[in-house]
Design a protein around this motif. Structure first.
Motif, PDB file in Angstrom:
ATOM      1  N   GLN A  25       1.077   2.760 -34.784  1.00  0.00           N
ATOM      2  CA  GLN A  25       0.910   1.526 -34.018  1.00  0.00           C
ATOM      3  C   GLN A  25       2.253   0.851 -33.736  1.00  0.00           C
ATOM      4  O   GLN A  25       2.464   0.306 -32.652  1.00  0.00           O
ATOM      5  CB  GLN A  25      -0.038   0.569 -34.738  1.00  0.00           C
ATOM      6  CG  GLN A  25      -1.480   1.016 -34.679  1.00  0.00           C
ATOM      7  CD  GLN A  25      -2.436  -0.031 -35.225  1.00  0.00           C
ATOM      8  OE1 GLN A  25      -2.085  -1.201 -35.417  1.00  0.00           O
ATOM      9  NE2 GLN A  25      -3.663   0.382 -35.488  1.00  0.00           N
ATOM     10  N   LEU A  26       3.163   0.893 -34.697  1.00  0.00           N
ATOM     11  CA  LEU A  26       4.508   0.330 -34.472  1.00  0.00           C
ATOM     12  C   LEU A  26       5.235   1.113 -33.382  1.00  0.00           C
ATOM     13  O   LEU A  26       5.917   0.520 -32.540  1.00  0.00           O
ATOM     14  CB  LEU A  26       5.314   0.355 -35.770  1.00  0.00           C
ATOM     15  CG  LEU A  26       4.911  -0.666 -36.826  1.00  0.00           C
ATOM     16  CD1 LEU A  26       5.500  -0.292 -38.173  1.00  0.00           C
ATOM     17  CD2 LEU A  26       5.327  -2.073 -36.412  1.00  0.00           C
ATOM     18  N   ASN A  27       5.093   2.410 -33.407  1.00  0.00           N
ATOM     19  CA  ASN A  27       5.711   3.250 -32.396  1.00  0.00           C
ATOM     20  C   ASN A  27       5.178   2.897 -31.010  1.00  0.00           C
ATOM     21  O   ASN A  27       5.949   2.729 -30.051  1.00  0.00           O
ATOM     22  CB  ASN A  27       5.462   4.730 -32.725  1.00  0.00           C
ATOM     23  CG  ASN A  27       6.343   5.646 -31.923  1.00  0.00           C
ATOM     24  OD1 ASN A  27       7.476   5.314 -31.600  1.00  0.00           O
ATOM     25  ND2 ASN A  27       5.834   6.821 -31.615  1.00  0.00           N
ATOM     26  N   ARG A  28       3.862   2.766 -30.886  1.00  0.00           N
ATOM     27  CA  ARG A  28       3.243   2.404 -29.606  1.00  0.00           C
ATOM     28  C   ARG A  28       3.671   1.024 -29.132  1.00  0.00           C
ATOM     29  O   ARG A  28       3.745   0.771 -27.934  1.00  0.00           O
ATOM     30  CB  ARG A  28       1.724   2.462 -29.719  1.00  0.00           C
ATOM     31  CG  ARG A  28       1.184   3.861 -29.849  1.00  0.00           C
ATOM     32  CD  ARG A  28      -0.320   3.857 -29.939  1.00  0.00           C
ATOM     33  NE  ARG A  28      -0.831   5.164 -30.306  1.00  0.00           N
ATOM     34  CZ  ARG A  28      -2.040   5.378 -30.749  1.00  0.00           C
ATOM     35  NH1 ARG A  28      -2.898   4.384 -30.899  1.00  0.00           N
ATOM     36  NH2 ARG A  28      -2.424   6.609 -31.054  1.00  0.00           N
ATOM     37  N   THR A 115      -6.787 -10.172 -41.404  1.00  0.00           N
ATOM     38  CA  THR A 115      -7.773 -10.039 -40.337  1.00  0.00           C
ATOM     39  C   THR A 115      -8.885 -11.075 -40.515  1.00  0.00           C
ATOM     40  O   THR A 115      -8.907 -11.817 -41.494  1.00  0.00           O
ATOM     41  CB  THR A 115      -8.424  -8.636 -40.359  1.00  0.00           C
ATOM     42  OG1 THR A 115      -9.295  -8.537 -41.481  1.00  0.00           O
ATOM     43  CG2 THR A 115      -7.372  -7.532 -40.414  1.00  0.00           C
ATOM     44  N   ASP A 116      -9.831 -11.063 -39.570  1.00  0.00           N
ATOM     45  CA  ASP A 116     -11.000 -11.931 -39.705  1.00  0.00           C
ATOM     46  C   ASP A 116     -12.052 -11.300 -40.613  1.00  0.00           C
ATOM     47  O   ASP A 116     -13.117 -11.862 -40.823  1.00  0.00           O
ATOM     48  CB  ASP A 116     -11.593 -12.264 -38.338  1.00  0.00           C
ATOM     49  CG  ASP A 116     -12.028 -11.030 -37.556  1.00  0.00           C
ATOM     50  OD1 ASP A 116     -11.850  -9.894 -38.046  1.00  0.00           O
ATOM     51  OD2 ASP A 116     -12.540 -11.205 -36.441  1.00  0.00           O
ATOM     52  N   GLN A 117     -11.763 -10.118 -41.148  1.00  0.00           N
ATOM     53  CA  GLN A 117     -12.655  -9.415 -42.073  1.00  0.00           C
ATOM     54  C   GLN A 117     -12.037  -9.375 -43.465  1.00  0.00           C
ATOM     55  O   GLN A 117     -11.877  -8.301 -44.034  1.00  0.00           O
ATOM     56  CB  GLN A 117     -12.908  -7.990 -41.597  1.00  0.00           C
ATOM     57  CG  GLN A 117     -13.677  -7.890 -40.309  1.00  0.00           C
ATOM     58  CD  GLN A 117     -13.947  -6.440 -39.971  1.00  0.00           C
ATOM     59  OE1 GLN A 117     -13.108  -5.576 -40.152  1.00  0.00           O
ATOM     60  NE2 GLN A 117     -15.129  -6.186 -39.462  1.00  0.00           N
ATOM     61  N   ALA A 118     -11.673 -10.525 -43.981  1.00  0.00           N
ATOM     62  CA  ALA A 118     -11.003 -10.574 -45.277  1.00  0.00           C
ATOM     63  C   ALA A 118     -11.890  -9.981 -46.360  1.00  0.00           C
ATOM     64  O   ALA A 118     -12.850 -10.607 -46.816  1.00  0.00           O
ATOM     65  CB  ALA A 118     -10.617 -12.009 -45.622  1.00  0.00           C
ATOM     66  N   ILE A 137      -8.335   0.057 -41.606  1.00  0.00           N
ATOM     67  CA  ILE A 137      -6.878   0.151 -41.650  1.00  0.00           C
ATOM     68  C   ILE A 137      -6.278  -0.063 -40.264  1.00  0.00           C
ATOM     69  O   ILE A 137      -5.241  -0.717 -40.118  1.00  0.00           O
ATOM     70  CB  ILE A 137      -6.447   1.495 -42.275  1.00  0.00           C
ATOM     71  CG1 ILE A 137      -6.626   1.408 -43.793  1.00  0.00           C
ATOM     72  CG2 ILE A 137      -5.015   1.866 -41.900  1.00  0.00           C
ATOM     73  CD1 ILE A 137      -6.421   2.705 -44.536  1.00  0.00           C
ATOM     74  N   SER A 138      -6.937   0.425 -39.226  1.00  0.00           N
ATOM     75  CA  SER A 138      -6.455   0.205 -37.859  1.00  0.00           C
ATOM     76  C   SER A 138      -6.434  -1.282 -37.530  1.00  0.00           C
ATOM     77  O   SER A 138      -5.460  -1.789 -36.952  1.00  0.00           O
ATOM     78  CB  SER A 138      -7.333   0.957 -36.859  1.00  0.00           C
ATOM     79  OG  SER A 138      -7.193   2.344 -37.024  1.00  0.00           O
ATOM     80  N   LYS A 139      -7.496  -1.996 -37.909  1.00  0.00           N
ATOM     81  CA  LYS A 139      -7.561  -3.446 -37.671  1.00  0.00           C
ATOM     82  C   LYS A 139      -6.498  -4.179 -38.485  1.00  0.00           C
ATOM     83  O   LYS A 139      -5.829  -5.081 -37.988  1.00  0.00           O
ATOM     84  CB  LYS A 139      -8.947  -3.979 -38.011  1.00  0.00           C
ATOM     85  CG  LYS A 139     -10.006  -3.527 -37.034  1.00  0.00           C
ATOM     86  CD  LYS A 139     -11.386  -3.980 -37.453  1.00  0.00           C
ATOM     87  CE  LYS A 139     -12.414  -3.411 -36.489  1.00  0.00           C
ATOM     88  NZ  LYS A 139     -13.777  -3.681 -36.916  1.00  0.00           N
ATOM     89  N   GLY A 140      -6.350  -3.787 -39.746  1.00  0.00           N
ATOM     90  CA  GLY A 140      -5.338  -4.422 -40.587  1.00  0.00           C
ATOM     91  C   GLY A 140      -3.931  -4.178 -40.079  1.00  0.00           C
ATOM     92  O   GLY A 140      -3.083  -5.077 -40.112  1.00  0.00           O
ATOM     93  N   SER A 141      -3.676  -2.978 -39.584  1.00  0.00           N
ATOM     94  CA  SER A 141      -2.348  -2.647 -39.055  1.00  0.00           C
ATOM     95  C   SER A 141      -2.031  -3.488 -37.824  1.00  0.00           C
ATOM     96  O   SER A 141      -0.920  -4.008 -37.689  1.00  0.00           O
ATOM     97  CB  SER A 141      -2.268  -1.155 -38.708  1.00  0.00           C
ATOM     98  OG  SER A 141      -2.380  -0.379 -39.878  1.00  0.00           O
ATOM     99  N   ILE A 145       1.032  -6.195 -37.498  1.00  0.00           N
ATOM    100  CA  ILE A 145       2.017  -6.174 -36.409  1.00  0.00           C
ATOM    101  C   ILE A 145       2.096  -7.548 -35.747  1.00  0.00           C
ATOM    102  O   ILE A 145       3.187  -8.053 -35.478  1.00  0.00           O
ATOM    103  CB  ILE A 145       1.688  -5.058 -35.397  1.00  0.00           C
ATOM    104  CG1 ILE A 145       1.999  -3.703 -36.030  1.00  0.00           C
ATOM    105  CG2 ILE A 145       2.477  -5.249 -34.097  1.00  0.00           C
ATOM    106  CD1 ILE A 145       1.530  -2.512 -35.225  1.00  0.00           C
ATOM    107  N   GLY A 146       0.950  -8.182 -35.532  1.00  0.00           N
ATOM    108  CA  GLY A 146       0.948  -9.537 -34.977  1.00  0.00           C
ATOM    109  C   GLY A 146       1.678 -10.519 -35.870  1.00  0.00           C
ATOM    110  O   GLY A 146       2.457 -11.360 -35.397  1.00  0.00           O
ATOM    111  N   LYS A 147       1.466 -10.424 -37.171  1.00  0.00           N
ATOM    112  CA  LYS A 147       2.138 -11.303 -38.138  1.00  0.00           C
ATOM    113  C   LYS A 147       3.652 -11.084 -38.100  1.00  0.00           C
ATOM    114  O   LYS A 147       4.435 -12.045 -38.092  1.00  0.00           O
ATOM    115  CB  LYS A 147       1.582 -11.041 -39.536  1.00  0.00           C
ATOM    116  CG  LYS A 147       2.214 -11.862 -40.654  1.00  0.00           C
ATOM    117  CD  LYS A 147       1.556 -11.516 -41.986  1.00  0.00           C
ATOM    118  CE  LYS A 147       2.160 -12.241 -43.156  1.00  0.00           C
ATOM    119  NZ  LYS A 147       1.925 -13.686 -43.174  1.00  0.00           N
ATOM    120  N   ILE A 148       4.073  -9.830 -38.075  1.00  0.00           N
ATOM    121  CA  ILE A 148       5.510  -9.521 -38.028  1.00  0.00           C
ATOM    122  C   ILE A 148       6.119 -10.067 -36.740  1.00  0.00           C
ATOM    123  O   ILE A 148       7.211 -10.662 -36.774  1.00  0.00           O
ATOM    124  CB  ILE A 148       5.741  -8.003 -38.166  1.00  0.00           C
ATOM    125  CG1 ILE A 148       5.405  -7.554 -39.591  1.00  0.00           C
ATOM    126  CG2 ILE A 148       7.178  -7.629 -37.802  1.00  0.00           C
ATOM    127  CD1 ILE A 148       5.356  -6.046 -39.782  1.00  0.00           C
TER     128      ILE A 148
END
Length: 154
Positions: A25-28, A115-118, A137-141, A145-148
Motif C-alpha cells: 500500500q505504501l508503494n502504491r 480504524t472505525d473497527q477498533a 489488515i488491509s483496512k488497518g494499513s 497510511i492516513g495517520k502517517i
C-alpha cells in the motif's frame, strides 16, 4: 525515515502479512521512500522461519510480495528504533509493553484502533481464516497510511 513495527504473537501469520500488505500500500501511495516497515513476534518460537503457508497463500492470491519476510522476536531496542509499534491484539499490546518496559506510550497501539473497527485482528493460526485477517489488515494499513500522512505531511 518513518519506521513502523507490526507485532503479533509468533511473527508468522498476522504481523508478516501486515508488513507485506503495508509495504504494498505504501508503494502504491508513492510513500515507500519515506516509510520503512518491519514485523516481529512477542514469542521466540519462529525466529528465522518463513511466514505460515496460509499467510504466503493469501499474499500470493492478492499479488503481494512476501520477499524478505522472516520471523524475529521483539527486542527492547525496538522501542527507540521505531516511530510506530502496532500490536495485532490486546494481548500483544500487553506483551509489547512488558518487553519494551513501557506501561503506556503513544507510539504503541493496537493496529485496528486506527480504524472505525477498533478490535483485535484474529489470529488465523487458530481461526484458519486468513481472508478475514487479510481484509482487516488491509483496512488497518490504509488507516495507518492516513495517520502517517496527517502527522508527517508526507
Amino acid at each position: 525515515m518513518i519506521r513502523v513495527l507490526l507485532v503479533c504473537l509468533g511473527n508468522i501469520c498476522r504481523s508478516p502479512m501486515a508488513e507485506a500488505v503495508l509495504r504494498e500500500q505504501l508503494n502504491r501511495a508513492g510513500m515507500s521512500n519515506y516509510v520503512e516497515v518491519d514485523s516481529a513476534g512477542t514469542g521466540n518460537w519462529h525466529i528465522g522461519q518463513d511466514p505460515h503457508p496460509g499467510t504466503l497463500k493469501i499474499l500470493k492470491d492478492h499479488s503481494i510480495s512476501a520477499t524478505g519476510l522472516k520471523g524475529r522476536q521483539l527486542q527492547p531496542d525496538d522501542f527507540a528504533a521505531f516511530d510506530y509499534i502496532l500490536g495485532m491484539d490486546q494481548h500483544n499490546i500487553m506483551d509489547i509493553r512488558l518487553i519494551l518496559g513501557q506501561s503506556t506510550h503513544p507510539k504503541i497501539c493496537r493496529f485496528l484502533d486506527l480504524t472505525d473497527q477498533a478490535k483485535d485482528v484474529p489470529d488465523p493460526y487458530f481461526t484458519g481464516d486468513f481472508e478475514e485477517t487479510y481484509e482487516l489488515i488491509s483496512k488497518g494499513s490504509a488507516a495507518l497510511i492516513g495517520k502517517i500522512k496527517r502527522e508527517h505531511n508526507v
